[in-house]
Design an enzyme around this catalytic site. Sequence first.
Site, PDB file in Angstrom:
ATOM      1  N   GLU A 123      32.806  92.427  29.588  1.00  0.00           N
ATOM      2  CA  GLU A 123      31.541  91.749  29.318  1.00  0.00           C
ATOM      3  C   GLU A 123      30.566  92.730  28.678  1.00  0.00           C
ATOM      4  O   GLU A 123      30.847  93.927  28.562  1.00  0.00           O
ATOM      5  CB  GLU A 123      30.958  91.150  30.606  1.00  0.00           C
ATOM      6  CG  GLU A 123      31.820  90.027  31.177  1.00  0.00           C
ATOM      7  CD  GLU A 123      31.181  89.355  32.383  1.00  0.00           C
ATOM      8  OE1 GLU A 123      30.037  89.709  32.728  1.00  0.00           O
ATOM      9  OE2 GLU A 123      31.827  88.478  32.983  1.00  0.00           O
ATOM     10  N   HIS A 252      18.897  85.801  31.392  1.00  0.00           N
ATOM     11  CA  HIS A 252      20.240  85.672  30.827  1.00  0.00           C
ATOM     12  C   HIS A 252      20.115  85.101  29.424  1.00  0.00           C
ATOM     13  O   HIS A 252      19.410  84.114  29.209  1.00  0.00           O
ATOM     14  CB  HIS A 252      21.114  84.761  31.688  1.00  0.00           C
ATOM     15  CG  HIS A 252      22.577  84.927  31.430  1.00  0.00           C
ATOM     16  ND1 HIS A 252      23.167  84.504  30.266  1.00  0.00           N
ATOM     17  CD2 HIS A 252      23.560  85.494  32.176  1.00  0.00           C
ATOM     18  CE1 HIS A 252      24.457  84.795  30.308  1.00  0.00           C
ATOM     19  NE2 HIS A 252      24.723  85.401  31.458  1.00  0.00           N
ATOM     20  N   ARG A 301      22.082  92.706  28.420  1.00  0.00           N
ATOM     21  CA  ARG A 301      21.416  91.408  28.380  1.00  0.00           C
ATOM     22  C   ARG A 301      19.975  91.464  27.884  1.00  0.00           C
ATOM     23  O   ARG A 301      19.522  90.538  27.214  1.00  0.00           O
ATOM     24  CB  ARG A 301      21.457  90.778  29.776  1.00  0.00           C
ATOM     25  CG  ARG A 301      22.846  90.314  30.157  1.00  0.00           C
ATOM     26  CD  ARG A 301      22.874  89.771  31.560  1.00  0.00           C
ATOM     27  NE  ARG A 301      24.218  89.300  31.878  1.00  0.00           N
ATOM     28  CZ  ARG A 301      24.588  88.876  33.083  1.00  0.00           C
ATOM     29  NH1 ARG A 301      23.714  88.872  34.071  1.00  0.00           N
ATOM     30  NH2 ARG A 301      25.824  88.460  33.295  1.00  0.00           N
ATOM     31  N   HIS A 361      17.100  84.789  35.242  1.00  0.00           N
ATOM     32  CA  HIS A 361      18.431  84.837  35.845  1.00  0.00           C
ATOM     33  C   HIS A 361      18.526  85.729  37.087  1.00  0.00           C
ATOM     34  O   HIS A 361      19.036  85.309  38.112  1.00  0.00           O
ATOM     35  CB  HIS A 361      19.419  85.325  34.799  1.00  0.00           C
ATOM     36  CG  HIS A 361      20.848  85.307  35.226  1.00  0.00           C
ATOM     37  ND1 HIS A 361      21.496  84.154  35.624  1.00  0.00           N
ATOM     38  CD2 HIS A 361      21.777  86.306  35.324  1.00  0.00           C
ATOM     39  CE1 HIS A 361      22.754  84.431  35.944  1.00  0.00           C
ATOM     40  NE2 HIS A 361      22.943  85.730  35.783  1.00  0.00           N
ATOM     41  N   ARG A 396      20.191  94.904  34.654  1.00  0.00           N
ATOM     42  CA  ARG A 396      21.488  94.834  35.338  1.00  0.00           C
ATOM     43  C   ARG A 396      22.648  94.765  34.362  1.00  0.00           C
ATOM     44  O   ARG A 396      22.607  93.999  33.396  1.00  0.00           O
ATOM     45  CB  ARG A 396      21.511  93.616  36.264  1.00  0.00           C
ATOM     46  CG  ARG A 396      22.830  93.419  36.995  1.00  0.00           C
ATOM     47  CD  ARG A 396      22.733  92.305  37.987  1.00  0.00           C
ATOM     48  NE  ARG A 396      22.629  91.001  37.366  1.00  0.00           N
ATOM     49  CZ  ARG A 396      23.659  90.196  37.105  1.00  0.00           C
ATOM     50  NH1 ARG A 396      24.890  90.594  37.388  1.00  0.00           N
ATOM     51  NH2 ARG A 396      23.475  89.011  36.575  1.00  0.00           N
TER      52      ARG A 396
END
Length: 533
Positions: A123, A252, A301, A361, A396
Amino acid sequence: MPETANSLRLTCDALVIGSGIAGSVAALTLADQGMDVIVATAGDNLTRGNTALAQGGIVFRSEDDDPKTLEHDIRIAGWDYNYGRAVRFLCRRGPEVLQELFLDKYDISFNQRKPGDWYLTKEGGHSLARILYCDDHTGKNIIDTLSAHIERHPNIRVLTRHTAIDLLTTQHHAKHPDFKYNLTNRCVGAYCLNEISSRVETILAKTTLLATGGVGQVYLHTTNTSGSIGSGLAMAYRAGVRLMNCEYVQFHPTALYGGSRRGERRFLVSEAVRGEGAVLVNGQGERFMPKHDARADLAPRDIVTRAIMEEMLHSGEDSVYLDTSGIRHDVKKRFPTIYEYCQQIGVDMRHDPVPVVPAAHYLCGGIMVDTHGRTSLDHLYAAGECSCTGVHGANRLASTSLLEGLLWGYSAAMDIAAHTTRNLAAQRKVNENIPDWVDHGCKLNEDPALIAQDWANIRNTMWNYVGISRTERRLMRAFSDLRKLTKDLQDFYYETVLSKSLIDLFHGSQTAYIITQAALRNRQTMGCHFRTD
């Protein structure tokens, strides 16, 4: 005071507030250590939180991986504002505890080619494929398995539809002067509203663990469940517990655009979709991420979110799109949940671009804890999204949250079990000096329309002024508006008969105010906290 079947006073060794991955792992670990555990959850079952919504997976390790490589990726994503000790703890112990609990003990059904040969995906922000997954419903598989074990465990009592109101502390609540003169304050449980009986129960515990989840519902657009209002944050704040990094709210980049009514949770389109080869395009089908970051669609992100917002502002369009044509797998099989949801709004992932927008998010900060989950208040622990371990820093890294919740839930439980004393006389003295809840409110003047309007004010204020891009002027406006709203709500709270909707509104307003104050104090642009002035 003795406990009866209809008692408003309950006692236990450990009270766990919240039933997501952190709370569930903590409860099971405590119970396995022989402790009497109460799990209190506001939902009507144990699976109503955000854990069940986690699609992408949980960080594990690949053959080419090592703790230092993962640490490097976490630090890069977190703008090197991470707490080194916590990051090293996660990178070293996290995969070991995952192996011990999720693979060996609970046998969670992660995708594998053959027994022990796990499929691993990659990811955004990760330098290699190291993420275990169960199709695109990893969190659901995890929480369903943990919940089944909790419901069968003889040492665990589950209290559903119990909304925590306030933490109980010796200095604030105990009646005897001995407790008030003591320099050490101690958490001894919580007041909880039993939604079924509409009565407030006093739950007395030797140790309390907050695992109440995130804060996304204080924003207008969010991927979070309805209970994600920051209740643990608000209760800890009122008890004087130290908070950290509350301005770092991660948005997000790819929530599904369409299919949600105003105020509803937005459906998440997992980062794993980009990890498997999808790319972001604008309305003309042009890729735009390569011009924003060398990592393009697999950048962290915060970078992807701001790039999308810039593209939308430039084009005037309401969304951007995910082009899934580069995915090598059959998307219907690899992402069955996302595929079915897209079908419901008339989008076929196999050949249609998927419209996406950013949404609130994940809270990267929260209640400050050490590697054992201990807070600044004695006998109070925190784990999961409501806590600030320092792992995430200013942003994060994808799929680290489930691992963090697992590890800190386990670590906190082991520490609680090791330090819980059996001094019955001392515990009896504490319990006898904690009074039951006193209802100050006597007016039945709760108005659903007013509560809905207050929530609309909170969510619009946070989205417009304390959102993806922030300025001094916007933050001062939010601070002023939320300060007045929080004061008005506090007065209303004390004169009105208590209800779940009123408790949630009170906690939500305080959470929004806490985030705003933190954002106003921090003048440095970093990660999720993006100042344009």
